[in-house]
Motif scaffolding. Structure first.
Motif, PDB file in Angstrom:
ATOM      1  N   SER A 109       2.296  33.785  79.060  1.00  0.00           N
ATOM      2  CA  SER A 109       1.351  34.301  80.045  1.00  0.00           C
ATOM      3  C   SER A 109       0.684  33.152  80.794  1.00  0.00           C
ATOM      4  CB  SER A 109       0.287  35.172  79.364  1.00  0.00           C
ATOM      5  OG  SER A 109      -0.679  34.364  78.718  1.00  0.00           O
ATOM      6  N   ALA A 110      -0.018  33.494  81.864  1.00  0.00           N
ATOM      7  CA  ALA A 110      -0.664  32.484  82.708  1.00  0.00           C
ATOM      8  C   ALA A 110      -2.018  32.047  82.166  1.00  0.00           C
ATOM      9  CB  ALA A 110      -0.825  33.032  84.128  1.00  0.00           C
ATOM     10  N   LEU A 111      -2.479  32.657  81.075  1.00  0.00           N
ATOM     11  CA  LEU A 111      -3.804  32.348  80.546  1.00  0.00           C
ATOM     12  C   LEU A 111      -3.795  31.028  79.786  1.00  0.00           C
ATOM     13  CD1 LEU A 111      -4.907  35.840  79.155  1.00  0.00           C
ATOM     14  CD2 LEU A 111      -5.234  34.895  81.450  1.00  0.00           C
ATOM     15  N   VAL A 112      -4.866  30.272  79.919  1.00  0.00           N
ATOM     16  CA  VAL A 112      -5.066  29.088  79.082  1.00  0.00           C
ATOM     17  C   VAL A 112      -5.821  29.515  77.828  1.00  0.00           C
ATOM     18  CG1 VAL A 112      -5.042  27.535  81.056  1.00  0.00           C
ATOM     19  CG2 VAL A 112      -7.214  28.484  80.262  1.00  0.00           C
ATOM     20  N   LYS A 113      -5.829  28.672  76.804  1.00  0.00           N
ATOM     21  CA  LYS A 113      -6.395  29.061  75.505  1.00  0.00           C
ATOM     22  C   LYS A 113      -7.830  29.549  75.596  1.00  0.00           C
ATOM     23  CE  LYS A 113      -3.540  26.431  72.243  1.00  0.00           C
ATOM     24  NZ  LYS A 113      -2.859  27.605  71.694  1.00  0.00           N
ATOM     25  N   SER A 114      -8.646  28.879  76.425  1.00  0.00           N
ATOM     26  CA  SER A 114     -10.060  29.261  76.502  1.00  0.00           C
ATOM     27  C   SER A 114     -10.248  30.660  77.079  1.00  0.00           C
ATOM     28  CB  SER A 114     -10.824  28.245  77.352  1.00  0.00           C
ATOM     29  OG  SER A 114     -10.290  28.184  78.667  1.00  0.00           O
ATOM     30  N   GLU A 115      -9.226  31.194  77.766  1.00  0.00           N
ATOM     31  CA  GLU A 115      -9.340  32.529  78.350  1.00  0.00           C
ATOM     32  C   GLU A 115      -9.015  33.629  77.333  1.00  0.00           C
ATOM     33  OE1 GLU A 115      -8.249  32.616  82.909  1.00  0.00           O
ATOM     34  OE2 GLU A 115      -6.749  31.418  81.830  1.00  0.00           O
ATOM     35  N   TYR A 116      -8.221  33.305  76.309  1.00  0.00           N
ATOM     36  CA  TYR A 116      -7.890  34.347  75.324  1.00  0.00           C
ATOM     37  C   TYR A 116      -8.409  34.035  73.929  1.00  0.00           C
ATOM     38  CZ  TYR A 116      -3.840  31.346  74.018  1.00  0.00           C
ATOM     39  OH  TYR A 116      -3.017  30.322  73.622  1.00  0.00           O
ATOM     40  N   MET A 117      -9.025  32.870  73.745  1.00  0.00           N
ATOM     41  CA  MET A 117      -9.491  32.493  72.415  1.00  0.00           C
ATOM     42  C   MET A 117     -10.884  31.897  72.470  1.00  0.00           C
ATOM     43  SD  MET A 117      -7.870  29.657  69.810  1.00  0.00           S
ATOM     44  CE  MET A 117      -6.226  30.299  70.075  1.00  0.00           C
ATOM     45  N   ASP A 118     -11.759  32.332  71.571  1.00  0.00           N
ATOM     46  CA  ASP A 118     -13.086  31.753  71.409  1.00  0.00           C
ATOM     47  C   ASP A 118     -13.042  30.877  70.163  1.00  0.00           C
ATOM     48  OD1 ASP A 118     -15.723  31.107  71.333  1.00  0.00           O
ATOM     49  OD2 ASP A 118     -16.459  33.115  70.838  1.00  0.00           O
ATOM     50  N   GLY A 119     -13.011  29.568  70.362  1.00  0.00           N
ATOM     51  CA  GLY A 119     -12.877  28.640  69.239  1.00  0.00           C
ATOM     52  C   GLY A 119     -11.630  27.799  69.409  1.00  0.00           C
ATOM     53  N   PHE A 120     -11.048  27.385  68.282  1.00  0.00           N
ATOM     54  CA  PHE A 120      -9.920  26.470  68.314  1.00  0.00           C
ATOM     55  C   PHE A 120      -8.826  26.938  67.367  1.00  0.00           C
ATOM     56  CE2 PHE A 120     -13.883  24.198  69.008  1.00  0.00           C
ATOM     57  CZ  PHE A 120     -13.648  23.560  70.226  1.00  0.00           C
ATOM     58  N   ASP A 121      -7.582  26.581  67.730  1.00  0.00           N
ATOM     59  CA  ASP A 121      -6.485  26.736  66.778  1.00  0.00           C
ATOM     60  C   ASP A 121      -6.006  25.333  66.407  1.00  0.00           C
ATOM     61  OD1 ASP A 121      -5.228  26.011  69.120  1.00  0.00           O
ATOM     62  OD2 ASP A 121      -3.682  27.552  69.013  1.00  0.00           O
ATOM     63  N   ASN A 122      -4.777  25.191  65.996  1.00  0.00           N
ATOM     64  CA  ASN A 122      -4.244  23.918  65.491  1.00  0.00           C
ATOM     65  C   ASN A 122      -5.123  23.396  64.354  1.00  0.00           C
ATOM     66  OD1 ASN A 122      -2.371  21.900  65.311  1.00  0.00           O
ATOM     67  ND2 ASN A 122      -3.209  20.665  66.990  1.00  0.00           N
ATOM     68  N   GLN A 123      -5.490  24.320  63.460  1.00  0.00           N
ATOM     69  CA  GLN A 123      -6.339  24.018  62.316  1.00  0.00           C
ATOM     70  C   GLN A 123      -5.535  24.134  61.021  1.00  0.00           C
ATOM     71  OE1 GLN A 123      -9.783  23.169  62.698  1.00  0.00           O
ATOM     72  NE2 GLN A 123      -9.031  23.025  64.812  1.00  0.00           N
ATOM     73  N   ARG A 124      -5.980  23.419  59.999  1.00  0.00           N
ATOM     74  CA  ARG A 124      -5.304  23.475  58.704  1.00  0.00           C
ATOM     75  C   ARG A 124      -5.652  24.768  57.981  1.00  0.00           C
ATOM     76  NH1 ARG A 124      -6.453  21.900  53.417  1.00  0.00           N
ATOM     77  NH2 ARG A 124      -8.501  21.074  54.038  1.00  0.00           N
ATOM     78  N   ILE A 125      -4.668  25.351  57.310  1.00  0.00           N
ATOM     79  CA  ILE A 125      -4.915  26.535  56.469  1.00  0.00           C
ATOM     80  C   ILE A 125      -5.575  26.045  55.187  1.00  0.00           C
ATOM     81  CG2 ILE A 125      -3.874  28.475  55.257  1.00  0.00           C
ATOM     82  CD1 ILE A 125      -1.606  28.432  57.287  1.00  0.00           C
ATOM     83  N   ARG A 126      -6.842  26.356  55.036  1.00  0.00           N
ATOM     84  CA  ARG A 126      -7.634  25.803  53.940  1.00  0.00           C
ATOM     85  C   ARG A 126      -7.562  26.627  52.655  1.00  0.00           C
ATOM     86  NH1 ARG A 126     -10.085  24.368  58.679  1.00  0.00           N
ATOM     87  NH2 ARG A 126     -11.055  22.299  58.769  1.00  0.00           N
ATOM     88  N   ASN A 127      -7.185  27.883  52.774  1.00  0.00           N
ATOM     89  CA  ASN A 127      -7.227  28.790  51.623  1.00  0.00           C
ATOM     90  C   ASN A 127      -5.859  28.850  50.960  1.00  0.00           C
ATOM     91  OD1 ASN A 127      -7.766  30.748  49.758  1.00  0.00           O
ATOM     92  ND2 ASN A 127      -8.188  32.385  51.221  1.00  0.00           N
ATOM     93  N   TYR A 128      -5.690  28.193  49.840  1.00  0.00           N
ATOM     94  CA  TYR A 128      -4.445  28.309  49.083  1.00  0.00           C
ATOM     95  C   TYR A 128      -4.738  28.158  47.590  1.00  0.00           C
ATOM     96  CZ  TYR A 128      -3.999  23.253  48.234  1.00  0.00           C
ATOM     97  OH  TYR A 128      -4.199  21.964  47.813  1.00  0.00           O
ATOM     98  N   GLU A 129      -3.887  28.780  46.778  1.00  0.00           N
ATOM     99  CA  GLU A 129      -3.983  28.714  45.325  1.00  0.00           C
ATOM    100  C   GLU A 129      -2.593  28.539  44.743  1.00  0.00           C
ATOM    101  OE1 GLU A 129      -7.053  31.555  43.430  1.00  0.00           O
ATOM    102  OE2 GLU A 129      -6.336  32.638  45.202  1.00  0.00           O
ATOM    103  N   ASN A 130      -2.532  27.881  43.591  1.00  0.00           N
ATOM    104  CA  ASN A 130      -1.261  27.743  42.895  1.00  0.00           C
ATOM    105  C   ASN A 130      -1.023  28.949  41.993  1.00  0.00           C
ATOM    106  OD1 ASN A 130      -0.563  25.230  44.007  1.00  0.00           O
ATOM    107  ND2 ASN A 130      -1.865  24.154  42.532  1.00  0.00           N
ATOM    108  N   SER A 131       0.247  29.231  41.747  1.00  0.00           N
ATOM    109  CA  SER A 131       0.614  30.381  40.918  1.00  0.00           C
ATOM    110  C   SER A 131       0.065  30.199  39.505  1.00  0.00           C
ATOM    111  CB  SER A 131       2.134  30.541  40.887  1.00  0.00           C
ATOM    112  OG  SER A 131       2.755  29.355  40.403  1.00  0.00           O
ATOM    113  N   PHE A 132      -0.148  31.341  38.853  1.00  0.00           N
ATOM    114  CA  PHE A 132      -0.738  31.329  37.512  1.00  0.00           C
ATOM    115  C   PHE A 132       0.130  32.150  36.572  1.00  0.00           C
ATOM    116  CE2 PHE A 132      -3.549  33.523  34.427  1.00  0.00           C
ATOM    117  CZ  PHE A 132      -3.968  32.416  33.700  1.00  0.00           C
ATOM    118  N   ASN A 133       0.562  31.507  35.461  1.00  0.00           N
ATOM    119  CA  ASN A 133       1.303  32.205  34.412  1.00  0.00           C
ATOM    120  C   ASN A 133       2.632  32.775  34.923  1.00  0.00           C
ATOM    121  OD1 ASN A 133       1.586  32.992  31.725  1.00  0.00           O
ATOM    122  ND2 ASN A 133       0.670  35.005  32.090  1.00  0.00           N
TER     123      ASN A 133
END
Length: 416
Positions: free
Chosen positions: A82-106
């Protein structure tokens, strides 16, 4: 060759790349169980109301606890940028690290379970409706996989009715979709050009019928009563298995073995195209992760080698047979291909899947592209299928395609 001509060709090639339709990128083998959903249990194709959240979960089986990053892009109705730039469809930022992760248990299989929720502290809001792509990158900025999702505004009413085909040739095999669109809050300008509908069967965007235009209008009502243009093969109910307890026999499982991981052997299936339709409740190709002994199946459900088998018939000789379902976003590749075992006289496949309840079926795919979904399981108008109708609208002078309404229907009450 003159410099101006070379420059012209370069611009032409760049333009074609920029405006080509985007496709989802499939993950590598160590990424498993991509669970993409909104506020419904359905996975892989979230269609959210503006302001709602979307959740992406996936497992990395390499044990590296590596960092992953996400990017979000906006697209037109036909999945061109689309012709939209990020600031037109997003409030904030992307290209961020996924901070929520856990290792498997048992679990026998070690994995890291990642969870991303949007909106979040960094990506605070997606401001406009339309088509979106969520892309996941590793720390080297290499694209790992991507998934499509949609956001809609509830400004139009979308009526969806499932009917039998009016073509006598396919009256026993096909289902057609009638649509009525109206709105009390907006006036449709030039609807044959500005309004476009997409029909999705069982959340499978790969078989969707797109760019359907209104057949005629009555006042502000848009009427779609096509036959061929909005018809789908009925298919058949999905097969299923359940292994929420991998140490005991469950539904569809014939035997169990423990080696490096658990192995579950399913009962051998057979073709259903020559047999009468039998109602068998399913979840329309979907899957649910379950572990009977776990508080959190996301990190406590184990991975199991599932052994599939299918009896051969003469009509399937020299055909490429695959396992098909939402467990891998309806992808057809070498991992889903059935191999003929001459010693047992069956087609077989072994696939690593997380514990749970799974729908699947066998299909024929020529060159991994031309899918014949009913070649093995048959096509029946009685089959219970879910249909979603997504309505796009671009007003005069607008720069992007809104999704103004979402309608849903089921063939459980199919009529003539």
């Amino acid at each position: 060759m003159p410099f101006k001509f070379i420059a012209f060709i370069s611009v032409l090639l760049i333009s074609n790349l920029a405006f080509s339709q985007v496709e989802e990128v499939n993950p590598p083998d160590y990424i498993k169980t991509i669970n993409f959903k909104g506020n419904t249990p359905e996975t892989q194709l979230p269609i959210l109301r503006l302001g709602e959240y979307v959740i992406l979960e996936f497992d990395a089986l390499n044990g590296d606890e590596e960092d992953f990053y996400y990017k979000i892009e906006h697209f037109n109705f036909d999945w061109t940028p689309s012709a939209l730039v990020k600031s037109e469809y997003m409030d904030g930022f992307d290209n961020q690290r996924i901070r929520n992760y856990e290792n498997s248990f048992n679990t026998y299989q070690i994995y890291s379970h990642y969870t991303l929720t949007i909106p979040n502290a960094q990506t605070r809001r997606l401001k406009v409706s339309g088509n979106y792509m969520l892309s996941i990158f590793n720390s080297d900025d290499t694209l790992v996989f991507s998934r499509k999702f949609m956001i809609y505004e509830n400004t139009a009413n979308v009526g969806v009715h499932v009917k039998r085909s009016r073509d006598v040739q396919f009256i026993q095999e096909k289902q057609r979709i009638d649509i009525v669109i109206d709105s009390n809050t907006m006036q449709f300008n030039n609807p044959t050009q500005n309004v476009k509908a997409v029909i999705v069967q069982n959340n499978n965007l790969k078989t969707a019928i797109s760019n359907i235009k209104p057949q005629y209008t009555i006042g502000n009502q848009l009427i779609y009563k096509y036959d061929k243009e909005t018809s789908f093969w009925g298919g058949n109910e999905y097969l299923f298995f359940e292994n929420k307890d991998i140490r005991a026999a469950n539904t569809g499982i014939q035997s169990i073995d423990l080696q490096d991981l658990y192995h579950n052997y399913l009962f051998t299936n057979f073709e259903r195209v020559t047999r009468p339709y039998t109602y068998n409740p399913d979840i329309n190709g979907n899957y649910v992760i379950l572990n009977i002994d776990a508080e959190d199946p996301g990190i406590e459900a184990d991975y199991v080698w599932m052994h599939f088998s299918l009896l051969p018939v003469e009509s399937l000789k020299n055909k490429d047979i695959h396992i098909y379902g939402n467990f891998n976003n309806y992808v057809i590749d070498e991992n889903t291909k059935m191999i003929f075992d001459e010693s047992r006289n069956v087609y077989t496949n072994t696939m690593l899947l997380k514990q749970g309840f799974y729908n699947y079926k066998y299909i024929v795919a020529n060159n991994n592209k031309n899918i014949e979904e009913g070649a093995i399981s048959g096509n029946f108008y009685q089959t219970e299928n879910n249909y979603k109708v997504i309505v796009y609208y671009r007003d005069l002078g607008a720069r992007y395609d809104k999704i103004i309404g979402l309608g849903e229907g089921s063939s459980v009450n199919i009529s003539n």
